[in-house]
Scaffold this motif. Structure first.
Motif, PDB file in Angstrom:
ATOM      1  N   THR A 216       0.834  -1.204   0.000  1.00  0.00           N
ATOM      2  CA  THR A 216       0.000   0.000   0.000  1.00  0.00           C
ATOM      3  C   THR A 216       0.869   1.255   0.000  1.00  0.00           C
ATOM      4  OG1 THR A 216      -1.726  -1.179   1.223  1.00  0.00           O
ATOM      5  CG2 THR A 216      -1.840   1.216   1.216  1.00  0.00           C
ATOM      6  N   GLU A 217       1.899   1.250   0.818  1.00  0.00           N
ATOM      7  CA  GLU A 217       2.799   2.399   0.909  1.00  0.00           C
ATOM      8  C   GLU A 217       3.553   2.637  -0.394  1.00  0.00           C
ATOM      9  OE1 GLU A 217       5.135   1.115   4.164  1.00  0.00           O
ATOM     10  OE2 GLU A 217       3.807   1.967   5.694  1.00  0.00           O
ATOM     11  N   ALA A 218       3.769   1.577  -1.176  1.00  0.00           N
ATOM     12  CA  ALA A 218       4.568   1.694  -2.407  1.00  0.00           C
ATOM     13  C   ALA A 218       3.745   2.180  -3.607  1.00  0.00           C
ATOM     14  CB  ALA A 218       5.206   0.351  -2.740  1.00  0.00           C
ATOM     15  N   ILE A 219       2.426   2.095  -3.527  1.00  0.00           N
ATOM     16  CA  ILE A 219       1.587   2.497  -4.664  1.00  0.00           C
ATOM     17  C   ILE A 219       1.797   3.974  -4.976  1.00  0.00           C
ATOM     18  CG2 ILE A 219      -0.809   2.842  -5.434  1.00  0.00           C
ATOM     19  CD1 ILE A 219      -1.552   0.324  -3.881  1.00  0.00           C
ATOM     20  N   GLY A 220       2.109   4.237  -6.249  1.00  0.00           N
ATOM     21  CA  GLY A 220       2.340   5.614  -6.685  1.00  0.00           C
ATOM     22  C   GLY A 220       3.720   6.143  -6.385  1.00  0.00           C
ATOM     23  N   ARG A 221       4.554   5.331  -5.706  1.00  0.00           N
ATOM     24  CA  ARG A 221       5.897   5.803  -5.341  1.00  0.00           C
ATOM     25  C   ARG A 221       6.996   4.925  -5.902  1.00  0.00           C
ATOM     26  NH1 ARG A 221       5.772   7.161   1.043  1.00  0.00           N
ATOM     27  NH2 ARG A 221       5.995   4.898   1.081  1.00  0.00           N
ATOM     28  N   ASP A 222       6.803   3.594  -5.875  1.00  0.00           N
ATOM     29  CA  ASP A 222       7.853   2.678  -6.307  1.00  0.00           C
ATOM     30  C   ASP A 222       7.187   1.417  -6.850  1.00  0.00           C
ATOM     31  OD1 ASP A 222       9.936   0.852  -6.553  1.00  0.00           O
ATOM     32  OD2 ASP A 222      10.986   1.552  -4.754  1.00  0.00           O
ATOM     33  N   ILE A 223       7.035   1.339  -8.149  1.00  0.00           N
ATOM     34  CA  ILE A 223       6.320   0.217  -8.756  1.00  0.00           C
ATOM     35  C   ILE A 223       7.075  -1.099  -8.559  1.00  0.00           C
ATOM     36  CG2 ILE A 223       7.356   0.533 -11.026  1.00  0.00           C
ATOM     37  CD1 ILE A 223       3.759  -0.632 -10.179  1.00  0.00           C
ATOM     38  N   GLY A 224       8.416  -1.036  -8.510  1.00  0.00           N
ATOM     39  CA  GLY A 224       9.213  -2.234  -8.276  1.00  0.00           C
ATOM     40  C   GLY A 224       8.983  -2.781  -6.880  1.00  0.00           C
ATOM     41  N   GLU A 225       8.944  -1.888  -5.889  1.00  0.00           N
ATOM     42  CA  GLU A 225       8.677  -2.299  -4.521  1.00  0.00           C
ATOM     43  C   GLU A 225       7.267  -2.888  -4.413  1.00  0.00           C
ATOM     44  OE1 GLU A 225       9.215  -2.563  -0.216  1.00  0.00           O
ATOM     45  OE2 GLU A 225      10.555  -2.481  -1.941  1.00  0.00           O
ATOM     46  N   TYR A 226       6.316  -2.252  -5.072  1.00  0.00           N
ATOM     47  CA  TYR A 226       4.940  -2.758  -5.052  1.00  0.00           C
ATOM     48  C   TYR A 226       4.876  -4.169  -5.642  1.00  0.00           C
ATOM     49  CZ  TYR A 226      -0.018  -3.299  -6.149  1.00  0.00           C
ATOM     50  OH  TYR A 226      -1.303  -3.788  -6.258  1.00  0.00           O
ATOM     51  N   ALA A 227       5.549  -4.371  -6.755  1.00  0.00           N
ATOM     52  CA  ALA A 227       5.530  -5.690  -7.400  1.00  0.00           C
ATOM     53  C   ALA A 227       6.128  -6.754  -6.491  1.00  0.00           C
ATOM     54  CB  ALA A 227       6.285  -5.633  -8.726  1.00  0.00           C
ATOM     55  N   LEU A 228       7.235  -6.429  -5.820  1.00  0.00           N
ATOM     56  CA  LEU A 228       7.854  -7.379  -4.901  1.00  0.00           C
ATOM     57  C   LEU A 228       6.909  -7.716  -3.756  1.00  0.00           C
ATOM     58  CD1 LEU A 228      10.238  -8.961  -3.625  1.00  0.00           C
ATOM     59  CD2 LEU A 228      10.879  -6.809  -2.504  1.00  0.00           C
ATOM     60  N   ARG A 229       6.364  -6.681  -3.116  1.00  0.00           N
ATOM     61  CA  ARG A 229       5.505  -6.929  -1.964  1.00  0.00           C
ATOM     62  C   ARG A 229       4.234  -7.675  -2.358  1.00  0.00           C
ATOM     63  NH1 ARG A 229       9.463  -6.920   1.399  1.00  0.00           N
ATOM     64  NH2 ARG A 229      10.451  -4.883   1.676  1.00  0.00           N
ATOM     65  N   MET A 230       3.697  -7.411  -3.543  1.00  0.00           N
ATOM     66  CA  MET A 230       2.504  -8.136  -3.965  1.00  0.00           C
ATOM     67  C   MET A 230       2.829  -9.592  -4.313  1.00  0.00           C
ATOM     68  SD  MET A 230      -0.135  -6.416  -3.430  1.00  0.00           S
ATOM     69  CE  MET A 230      -1.202  -7.691  -4.128  1.00  0.00           C
ATOM     70  N   SER A 231       4.035  -9.844  -4.811  1.00  0.00           N
ATOM     71  CA  SER A 231       4.417 -11.240  -5.061  1.00  0.00           C
ATOM     72  C   SER A 231       4.543 -11.979  -3.738  1.00  0.00           C
ATOM     73  CB  SER A 231       5.727 -11.314  -5.857  1.00  0.00           C
ATOM     74  OG  SER A 231       6.838 -10.863  -5.087  1.00  0.00           O
ATOM     75  N   GLN A 232       5.068 -11.307  -2.713  1.00  0.00           N
ATOM     76  CA  GLN A 232       5.153 -11.910  -1.383  1.00  0.00           C
ATOM     77  C   GLN A 232       3.764 -12.078  -0.768  1.00  0.00           C
ATOM     78  OE1 GLN A 232       7.798  -9.096   0.500  1.00  0.00           O
ATOM     79  NE2 GLN A 232       9.639 -10.222  -0.138  1.00  0.00           N
ATOM     80  N   PHE A 233       2.922 -11.078  -0.938  1.00  0.00           N
ATOM     81  CA  PHE A 233       1.540 -11.130  -0.468  1.00  0.00           C
ATOM     82  C   PHE A 233       0.814 -12.332  -1.073  1.00  0.00           C
ATOM     83  CE2 PHE A 233      -2.915 -10.163  -1.283  1.00  0.00           C
ATOM     84  CZ  PHE A 233      -3.379  -9.576  -0.118  1.00  0.00           C
ATOM     85  N   THR A 234       0.946 -12.498  -2.389  1.00  0.00           N
ATOM     86  CA  THR A 234       0.271 -13.587  -3.096  1.00  0.00           C
ATOM     87  C   THR A 234       0.788 -14.939  -2.632  1.00  0.00           C
ATOM     88  OG1 THR A 234      -0.007 -12.159  -5.015  1.00  0.00           O
ATOM     89  CG2 THR A 234      -0.293 -14.522  -5.371  1.00  0.00           C
TER      90      THR A 234
END
Length: 392
Positions: A216-234
């Motif tokens: 959530t914190e990475a949305i709009g700020r760091d797409i790479g970080e978002y992708a990593l965290r969502m892969s971990q989330f999934t």
């Protein structure tokens, strides 16, 4: 490894003799059969360890005996699961994600060994035991493929597990969690897989929440970080379904063999579960009655924890299609798990009251869907509670 804090290793990987002896007794004794006077002595032993010198032995004794305390107001679920020990372990690690993977691996690997030994003792149930082991090994396989952070973000957690064996402090801490938790209330072997499955799910609830908050914190700020965290989330969300698949080797008859001994210990009392739902979906007003029934859940219903944007609202409100699609992919296994959780209730608690005082499977059915939940503007005031492992 970032999961390991730089601390001086203990002199031994083993527990102090008095602690090892007590742990052995608690693992070998159905706790429901402990006489009142022995429970009182364990409670007194906890108080003595709390007020005594800050030694290694007293630290382990506090972990071993906390759930027997007659002074602390501990919800029954936490007396049963002993999640304070997991909280102790995670507080000693710098990277909660990697540390959680290692903890789940250690607990499940120990259960695999235990189930393998049990299957070899009973010729008539050898095939069923082997199937349970296969399903538990699938849990380990999934953990070994969990995505990690790093320079190339591709390092398999199997390597993390291999490297952890060389760290005396980490090995010792994992041993402490193993020996200071997992005590059965009954004399039934099958309670082992139930207990460790519940503990593993607790850690997964925490991981889903932690990765969701970071995403959530990475949305709009760091797409790479978002992708990593969502892969971990999934990956974490998928683990819930794999654990449940292993747990289904526990037949309703086997479950009922020890259910009464668990008393009023119910996952409806889980802070990690309700906080996970809050962070991923937002506040669910339909659960207000639950938050009011259990005093330790009151913070989940407080206005303070509603004043931030849930992962779902942040992701679905993004203009970036990749952000929206990643959330949809990650949420799918969570939705599947809620359906299976309801199915579990129907199979194991048909027309029965749940151990937490709910209407059993009927309660679970009400919360399969997650539409129409509210979340507010983002705030950092409650960040500590939102991202730390929770227990009572």
């Amino acid at each position: 490894m970032s999961a390991v804090r730089a601390v001086a290793p203990p002199r031994s990987r083993e527990l102090p003799a008095a602690c090892a002896e007590l742990a052995g007794r608690l693992h070998a004794t159905p706790l429901a059969e402990l006489p009142d006077d022995e429970i009182l002595r364990l409670s007194e032993r906890y108080d003595a360890a709390v007020t005594g010198p800050d030694t290694d032995e007293n630290e382990i004794l506090r972990l071993l005996t906390r759930q027997f305390s007659q002074r602390l107001d501990i919800p029954e679920y936490y007396r049963y699961t002993g999640m304070h020990v997991a909280g102790w372990y995670l507080s000693r690690r710098d990277d909660p994600y990697e540390a959680s993977l290692l903890l789940m691996h250690a607990l499940v690997a120990d259960l695999v060994a235990l189930e393998g030994r049990e299957a070899g003792l009973h010729e008539t149930t050898a095939e069923e035991g082997a199937e349970r082991v296969r399903r538990l090994e699938a849990v380990l396989g999934h953990l070994s493929r969990s995505p990690l952070d790093g320079p190339d973000r591709t390092m398999a957690s199997a390597e993390l597990v291999r490297l952890s064996g060389h760290d005396d402090a980490l090995v010792r801490d994992l041993l402490v969690v193993n020996r200071c938790s997992g005590f059965r209330r009954s004399d039934k072997h099958d309670e082992h897989i139930f207990m460790r499955s519940v503990q593993t799910c607790e850690i997964v609830f925490f991981l889903v929440r932690w990765t969701a908050r970071r995403a959530t914190e990475a949305i709009g700020r760091d797409i790479g970080e978002y992708a990593l965290r969502m892969s971990q989330f999934t990956s974490a969300a998928e683990l819930l379904n794999i654990v449940f698949h292993a747990l289904r080797t526990l037949t309703p008859e086997l479950f009922m063999g020890f259910r009464d001994a668990t008393g009023n210990a119910s996952a409806v009392q889980s802070l990690n579960y309700h906080l996970m739902e809050l962070v991923v979906y937002g506040y669910d007003g339909r659960k207000a009655e639950i938050y009011e029934r259990f005093a330790h859940l009151a913070p989940v219903g407080s206005p303070l924890l509603r004043e931030f944007t849930s992962l779902r609202d942040a992701a679905t409100g993004s203009r970036d299609a990749d952000v929206r699609e990643a959330f949809a992919a990650g949420e799918t296994p969570l939705h599947t798990w809620r359906g299976r959780h309801y199915g579990f209730g129907r199979r194991y608690l048909p027309e029965m009251t749940g151990s937490g005082g709910t209407e059993g499977a009927g309660y679970l059915k009400r919360f399969v869907g997650k539409t129409g939940l509210a979340s507010g503007a983002r705030t950092d005031d409650a960040e500590q509670l939102l991202v730390q492992f929770a227990f009572c």
